[in-house]
Write a protein that holds these residues in place. Structure first.
Motif, mmCIF file in Angstrom:
data_model
loop_
_atom_site.group_PDB
_atom_site.id
_atom_site.type_symbol
_atom_site.label_atom_id
_atom_site.label_comp_id
_atom_site.label_asym_id
_atom_site.label_seq_id
_atom_site.Cartn_x
_atom_site.Cartn_y
_atom_site.Cartn_z
ATOM 1 N N UNK A 1 18.835 10.531 1.063
ATOM 2 C CA UNK A 1 17.487 11.102 1.001
ATOM 3 C C UNK A 1 17.487 12.566 0.572
ATOM 4 N N UNK A 2 18.681 13.098 0.286
ATOM 5 C CA UNK A 2 18.775 14.481 -0.163
ATOM 6 C C UNK A 2 18.556 15.506 0.927
ATOM 7 N N UNK A 3 18.801 15.124 2.191
ATOM 8 C CA UNK A 3 18.613 16.037 3.320
ATOM 9 C C UNK A 3 19.902 16.817 3.583
ATOM 10 N N UNK A 4 20.017 17.969 2.948
ATOM 11 C CA UNK A 4 21.179 18.847 3.104
ATOM 12 C C UNK A 4 22.492 18.072 2.954
ATOM 13 N N UNK A 5 22.681 17.369 1.835
ATOM 14 C CA UNK A 5 23.884 16.525 1.675
ATOM 15 C C UNK A 5 25.189 17.301 1.762
ATOM 16 N N UNK A 6 25.182 18.548 1.274
ATOM 17 C CA UNK A 6 26.418 19.332 1.312
ATOM 18 C C UNK A 6 26.864 19.595 2.748
ATOM 19 N N UNK A 7 25.899 19.946 3.607
ATOM 20 C CA UNK A 7 26.221 20.206 5.002
ATOM 21 C C UNK A 7 26.699 18.935 5.705
ATOM 22 N N UNK A 8 26.032 17.828 5.402
ATOM 23 C CA UNK A 8 26.408 16.558 6.038
ATOM 24 C C UNK A 8 27.820 16.153 5.638
ATOM 25 N N UNK A 9 28.143 16.293 4.351
ATOM 26 C CA UNK A 9 29.473 15.922 3.881
ATOM 27 C C UNK A 9 30.557 16.814 4.485
ATOM 28 N N UNK A 10 30.241 18.083 4.664
ATOM 29 C CA UNK A 10 31.215 18.983 5.274
ATOM 30 C C UNK A 10 31.500 18.577 6.719
ATOM 31 N N UNK B 1 24.809 9.078 6.133
ATOM 32 C CA UNK B 1 24.655 8.622 4.758
ATOM 33 C C UNK B 1 23.196 8.411 4.387
ATOM 34 N N UNK B 2 22.375 8.103 5.358
ATOM 35 C CA UNK B 2 20.942 8.002 5.095
ATOM 36 C C UNK B 2 20.390 9.374 4.715
ATOM 37 N N UNK B 3 20.844 10.417 5.394
ATOM 38 C CA UNK B 3 20.421 11.772 5.056
ATOM 39 C C UNK B 3 20.898 12.164 3.656
ATOM 40 N N UNK B 4 22.135 11.812 3.346
ATOM 41 C CA UNK B 4 22.676 12.132 2.021
ATOM 42 C C UNK B 4 21.871 11.439 0.928
ATOM 43 N N UNK C 1 33.270 -0.043 6.541
ATOM 44 C CA UNK C 1 32.789 -0.322 7.899
ATOM 45 C C UNK C 1 32.479 0.939 8.699
ATOM 46 N N UNK C 2 33.340 1.962 8.584
ATOM 47 C CA UNK C 2 33.077 3.215 9.292
ATOM 48 C C UNK C 2 31.807 3.888 8.768
ATOM 49 N N UNK C 3 31.660 3.901 7.443
ATOM 50 C CA UNK C 3 30.491 4.541 6.848
ATOM 51 C C UNK C 3 29.200 3.832 7.232
ATOM 52 N N UNK D 1 32.434 1.513 -0.684
ATOM 53 C CA UNK D 1 31.064 2.010 -0.552
ATOM 54 C C UNK D 1 30.894 2.775 0.754
ATOM 55 N N UNK D 2 30.034 3.792 0.782
ATOM 56 C CA UNK D 2 29.285 4.376 -0.344
ATOM 57 C C UNK D 2 30.048 5.464 -1.073
ATOM 58 N N UNK D 3 31.306 5.673 -0.669
ATOM 59 C CA UNK D 3 32.077 6.794 -1.200
ATOM 60 C C UNK D 3 32.293 6.711 -2.708
ATOM 61 N N UNK D 4 32.554 5.472 -3.206
ATOM 62 C CA UNK D 4 32.800 5.364 -4.652
ATOM 63 C C UNK D 4 31.553 5.694 -5.466
ATOM 64 N N UNK D 5 30.369 5.505 -4.890
ATOM 65 C CA UNK D 5 29.134 5.846 -5.597
ATOM 66 C C UNK D 5 28.880 7.353 -5.580
ATOM 67 N N UNK D 6 29.460 8.040 -4.588
ATOM 68 C CA UNK D 6 29.244 9.489 -4.442
ATOM 69 C C UNK D 6 30.514 10.280 -4.715
ATOM 70 N N UNK D 7 31.423 9.707 -5.502
ATOM 71 C CA UNK D 7 32.706 10.364 -5.717
ATOM 72 C C UNK D 7 32.536 11.761 -6.332
ATOM 73 N N UNK D 8 31.566 11.897 -7.227
ATOM 74 C CA UNK D 8 31.378 13.175 -7.918
ATOM 75 C C UNK D 8 30.870 14.250 -6.957
ATOM 76 N N UNK D 9 29.928 13.887 -6.110
ATOM 77 C CA UNK D 9 29.422 14.824 -5.105
ATOM 78 C C UNK D 9 30.520 15.197 -4.118
ATOM 79 N N UNK D 10 31.329 14.216 -3.737
ATOM 80 C CA UNK D 10 32.445 14.487 -2.831
ATOM 81 C C UNK D 10 33.453 15.447 -3.459
#
Length: 250
Positions: A51-60, A46-49, A36-38, A77-86
């Motif tokens: 779309x590949x818009x500076x995902x590292x900066x957004x996650x930080x 998460x839309x930026x992530x 719900x928070x995400x 979701x969506x964290x379990x789909x991006x667990x590796x990037x996280x």
């Protein structure tokens, strides 16, 4: 705890006890970012992530040390789909993969989606995706960072893995009989989104009603034929641009 940044990543698929994991991690002292928070609070990030818009900066900004919401754990979701990037962004974090009986998981997911009739083909695809995700996590997550856990195993494995004392009382079990729908309806972020959409709808209807009234009362008289001697109506152009910008932002 928010100063430390992300410490726990729940990589388990949805309907494997993600709401239970939320309660467990909260009880252990973590600040959890759930679906719900995400979806309702951080959807732009998460839309930026996605779309590949500076995902590292957004996650930080979302989960780094001192993040505004003090998140130290994430589930569903969506964290379990991006667990590796996280995990790449937060290498000191630990990953928990919650497993559930495949038949119970598929049945629970089907009920959650309220799909009374589901073809065998789609059912098989769901199972295949479930297996592929779990196997990928087990194959690619560093072993010292990963806990493979089932709800029936209780508190001890999780507490040992995270270095936390075992709480008193039984393990919580959330979302029985699909109670997550009611939880979502009570979410502050969900309610804020509904209010925003309601205000947007009222404003749109007001603009349309105002334009229609002006047209009907001949307050708005667009030039249907433009002659060479007709002066350019800058006010009309400005009003049209303002209208389009307003509609875009609603």
């Amino acid at each position: 705890m928010g100063k430390e940044g992300l410490q726990v990543i729940n990589a388990g698929y949805s309907k494997t006890g993600t709401k239970t994991m939320n309660v467990i991690l909260t009880k252990l002292g973590y600040k959890v970012c759930d679906a719900p928070e995400a979806i309702y609070r951080h959807w732009q990030e998460w839309e930026k992530i996605a779309n590949g818009e500076k995902p590292n900066e957004v996650l930080q900004k979302l989960f780094g040390p001192g993040n505004p919401d003090e998140y130290t754990a994430c589930v569903d979701l969506p964290h379990n789909a991006y667990w590796e990037l996280l995990l790449k962004q937060f290498p000191d974090a630990k990953v928990i993969l919650v497993l559930r009986d495949e038949n119970k998981w598929a049945t629970s997911l089907t009920k959650h989606l309220k799909a009374r009739i589901i073809t065998s083909y789609i059912f098989i695809k769901l199972r295949l995706k479930y297996r592929m995700h779990n196997q990928y996590v087990m194959n690619n997550c560093p072993k010292e960072k990963l806990l493979i856990w089932r709800i029936e195993e209780g508190w001890e494995p999780i507490c040992k893995f995270l270095g936390k004392p075992v709480p008193e009382g039984p393990l919580p079990h959330e979302n029985r009989l699909g109670g997550v729908i009611q939880e979502l309806a009570n979410s502050v972020d969900y309610q804020a989104m509904v209010r925003k959409q309601t205000i947007s709808l009222v404003l749109r209807m007001g603009i349309i009603a105002g334009v229609s009234y002006g047209w009907f009362k001949n307050l708005i008289q667009p030039h249907l034929q433009v002659e060479e001697s007709t002066p350019f109506n800058w006010k009309m152009l400005g009003a049209a641009i303002a209208f389009l910008v307003t509609m875009r932002k609603l």
